[in-house]
Design a protein around this motif. Structure first.
Motif, short mmCIF file in Angstrom:
data_model
loop_
_atom_site.label_atom_id
_atom_site.label_comp_id
_atom_site.label_asym_id
_atom_site.label_seq_id
_atom_site.Cartn_x
_atom_site.Cartn_y
_atom_site.Cartn_z
N ALA A 192 -68.94 73.12 54.10
CA ALA A 192 -70.19 72.80 53.39
C ALA A 192 -69.94 72.62 51.90
O ALA A 192 -70.45 71.68 51.29
N VAL A 193 -69.10 73.50 51.35
CA VAL A 193 -68.78 73.42 49.91
C VAL A 193 -68.06 72.10 49.60
O VAL A 193 -68.43 71.38 48.67
N LEU A 194 -67.08 71.77 50.42
CA LEU A 194 -66.31 70.54 50.20
C LEU A 194 -67.23 69.31 50.26
O LEU A 194 -67.19 68.45 49.37
N PHE A 195 -68.03 69.25 51.30
CA PHE A 195 -68.91 68.08 51.52
C PHE A 195 -69.97 67.98 50.41
O PHE A 195 -70.16 66.93 49.81
N ASN A 196 -70.61 69.11 50.14
CA ASN A 196 -71.70 69.13 49.17
C ASN A 196 -71.23 68.79 47.76
O ASN A 196 -71.80 67.92 47.09
N PHE A 197 -70.17 69.47 47.33
CA PHE A 197 -69.75 69.28 45.94
C PHE A 197 -69.01 67.96 45.72
O PHE A 197 -68.97 67.47 44.59
N SER A 198 -68.49 67.36 46.80
CA SER A 198 -67.94 66.00 46.67
C SER A 198 -69.09 65.03 46.37
O SER A 198 -68.96 64.14 45.53
N GLY A 199 -70.19 65.24 47.10
CA GLY A 199 -71.38 64.40 46.86
C GLY A 199 -71.93 64.61 45.47
O GLY A 199 -72.19 63.65 44.73
N TYR A 200 -72.04 65.88 45.05
CA TYR A 200 -72.54 66.22 43.71
C TYR A 200 -71.66 65.55 42.64
O TYR A 200 -72.15 65.06 41.64
N LEU A 201 -70.34 65.58 42.91
CA LEU A 201 -69.38 65.06 41.94
C LEU A 201 -69.64 63.57 41.67
O LEU A 201 -69.66 63.13 40.51
N ILE A 202 -69.87 62.82 42.74
CA ILE A 202 -70.10 61.38 42.59
C ILE A 202 -71.40 61.14 41.81
O ILE A 202 -71.45 60.30 40.91
N VAL A 203 -72.44 61.92 42.16
CA VAL A 203 -73.72 61.77 41.45
C VAL A 203 -73.51 62.08 39.96
O VAL A 203 -73.98 61.34 39.09
N THR A 204 -72.77 63.14 39.68
CA THR A 204 -72.55 63.55 38.28
C THR A 204 -71.71 62.51 37.52
O THR A 204 -71.99 62.23 36.36
N LEU A 205 -70.69 61.95 38.21
CA LEU A 205 -69.83 60.96 37.54
C LEU A 205 -70.62 59.70 37.17
O LEU A 205 -70.28 59.02 36.20
N THR A 206 -71.64 59.38 37.93
CA THR A 206 -72.44 58.18 37.64
C THR A 206 -73.53 58.49 36.60
O THR A 206 -74.08 57.58 36.00
N TYR A 207 -73.80 59.79 36.43
CA TYR A 207 -74.90 60.23 35.58
C TYR A 207 -74.80 59.66 34.16
O TYR A 207 -75.73 59.05 33.67
N GLY A 208 -73.62 59.86 33.55
CA GLY A 208 -73.43 59.42 32.17
C GLY A 208 -73.69 57.93 32.01
O GLY A 208 -74.45 57.51 31.12
#
Lengths: 222, 261
Positions: free
Chosen positions: A160-176
């Motif tokens: 769950a951690v791997l899946f969730n935070f990989s998704g979060y990471l992509i959202v965050t990388l696009t944020y800026g």
């Protein structure tokens, strides 16, 4: 906007559900999984503060609440991984990770609403947690603790951690880029964030229920 | 390069899909790889068990060979020499008739010859080779009963099946050890040995002795009952059989052995 709100409420409900499972079975949960319950508690509190802030303070302090929630949540999850994998590398990662997160959080308190700093803070948090999950997977492959990995609750937490935070990471990388270049309001993107949280808390609930079942069976056999 | 919001959203979705797919692949890989590693570990463990069994088999065979050699030496060399001395003494008997020392020495010699024969017979049961397990056990039971210390009865039921000589030797050693235990340690007045031939060979050795306390551990080599039961357990394992003990203090013991045929 409706989609964002609905996903936000559903993810809040999912974290609350996880917390209820934790409270209802407190005695049948061991120390390690009490940390999952603590993560659920932090999440529930984070949601309560955010909703309170939205209704009573016109969304003021939203960022500060989110940043503090992220710090506590990351600490608890990393502590959980340290409990299930006490290798030297895991211990080193635990201290480095939490120190980096804390420094970023303090800097964010100093430089309020700095988007770049927030992105760095989030990327460090998510990459760190992904590393913890991968480290646990390597531990599983090294020590082969069970015949069927799907029956290990810790495996589900790591997945769950791997899946969730990989998704979060992509959202965050696009944020800026979205905020600075496209002047996008991020509503659609934050909805993805909530969807990942829904999946995350659902899988954590399953892992906790699996753990409770395992403990109950062990107690019954004993 | 200028990209609009829709294009960026598509790029975002593709990036997201790739990362999620990667995460999913890692999870699936871990599951699959762990299964493979586990299978290999099980294979290794199985090979180790087979190797250990072969080693045990070799040890027991060499033990049997050594016993045979000692038995042959005792019988053919020491036994023959003692018999020669006995004959010589017999010839001298007429001249030394009045001497009590001579008579007692002759009796001691007779007893020594008998002891050597018994040891030789125990070490290498020639009857087992010639007439098989049932006959040897029957003969052993009669011999022990005749000694007057313990009454041993041997019964056999079911349709007897052909078994390998090596297996017969192992079974004989197991029953011999159990009977020795009953005679030496249990203080029993009666021992019953029963062989039941069906799909498997079921052997029951029961005594009315003082019994003993079974420890909680199921591993016989950790028991305080000495190497005897451990050796029995090893031999039974070698025959792929099972071993159960029912014992109660002051009420005797019952040993049940099942060997697949």
């Amino acid at each position: 906007m409706i989609f964002l709100k609905s996903t936000h409420y559903i993810q809040a409900f999912c974290s609350f559900f996880l917390f209820i499972i934790f409270l209802g079975n407190y005695r049948n949960i061991n120390q390690k999984f009490k940390l999952v319950g603590a993560a659920a508690f932090v999440s529930v509190m984070g949601n309560i503060f955010q909703i309170t802030s939205t209704f009573f303070f016109h969304s003021a302090y939203m960022n500060q609440i989110g940043e503090a929630y992220q710090l506590f949540f990351a600490f608890i999850i990393s502590l959980f991984f340290l409990q299930i994998n006490r290798s030297k590398f895991s211990q080193l990662l635990f201290y480095l990770f939490n120190l980096s997160c804390f420094v970023c959080w303090v800097l964010l308190l100093v430089y309020l609403n700095d988007n770049n700093l927030f992105s760095i803070y989030s990327v460090i948090t998510y990459v760190g947690l992904i590393l913890f999950a991968i480290l646990y997977f390597t531990y599983l492959l090294k020590y082969l603790p069970a015949e069927n990995l799907l029956r290990i609750p810790e495996f589900w937490v790591a997945a769950a951690v791997l899946f969730n935070f990989s998704g979060y990471l992509i959202v965050t990388l696009t944020y800026g880029y979205l905020v600075e270049v496209l002047k996008e309001n991020m509503i659609l993107y934050w909805s993805f964030y909530n969807v990942f949280s829904i999946i995350f808390f659902s899988v954590l609930s399953y892992a906790l229920l699996l753990h409770i079942k395992t403990v109950k069976i062990a107690l019954h056999e004993h | 390069m200028n990209i609009n919001n829709n294009e960026f959203f598509v790029i975002f979705l593709i990036g997201l899909a790739i990362v999620l797919l990667l995460s999913f692949t890692i999870i699936v890989f871990v599951i699959a790889y762990q299964k493979r590693m586990l299978n290999e570990k099980l294979k290794r463990e199985k090979l180790e068990v087979v190797y250990q069994q072969k080693m045990l088999e070799a040890t027991l065979i060499s033990q049997e060979n050594e016993r045979g050699r000692i038995a042959a030496d005792l019988h053919d060399s020491v036994g023959a020499m003692l018999s020669t001395i006995r004959l010589s003494l017999h010839a001298a008997e007429g001249q030394l008739k009045e001497n009590n020392l001579f008579a007692s020495s002759k009796q001691m010699l007779d007893e020594t010859i008998e002891t050597i024969r018994r040891i030789s017979r125990d070490l290498l049961p020639i009857n087992l080779e010639k007439f098989g397990l049932s006959f040897t056990l029957q003969e052993m039971a009669e011999r022990v009963t005749l000694s007057g210390k313990v009454k041993v009865s041997f019964t056999e039921v079911g349709n007897k099946k052909e078994i390998k000589k090596e297996k017969e030797v192992q079974l004989f050693r197991i029953i011999q050890e159990l009977m020795n235990n009953a005679l030496k340690h249990s203080g029993a007045s009666e021992v019953i040995v029963n062989m039941n031939w069906s799909d498997s060979l079921n052997i029951k050795v029961k005594d009315n002795g003082k019994g003993f306390e079974l420890p909680v551990s199921t591993e016989l080599h950790t028991m305080e009952t000495g190497v005897g039961l451990h050796s029995i357990n090893l031999r039974i394992k070698l025959l792929n059989g099972t071993f159960h003990i029912h014992t109660e203090k002051e009420k005797g013991s019952e040993f049940l052995i099942t060997i697949p045929l």
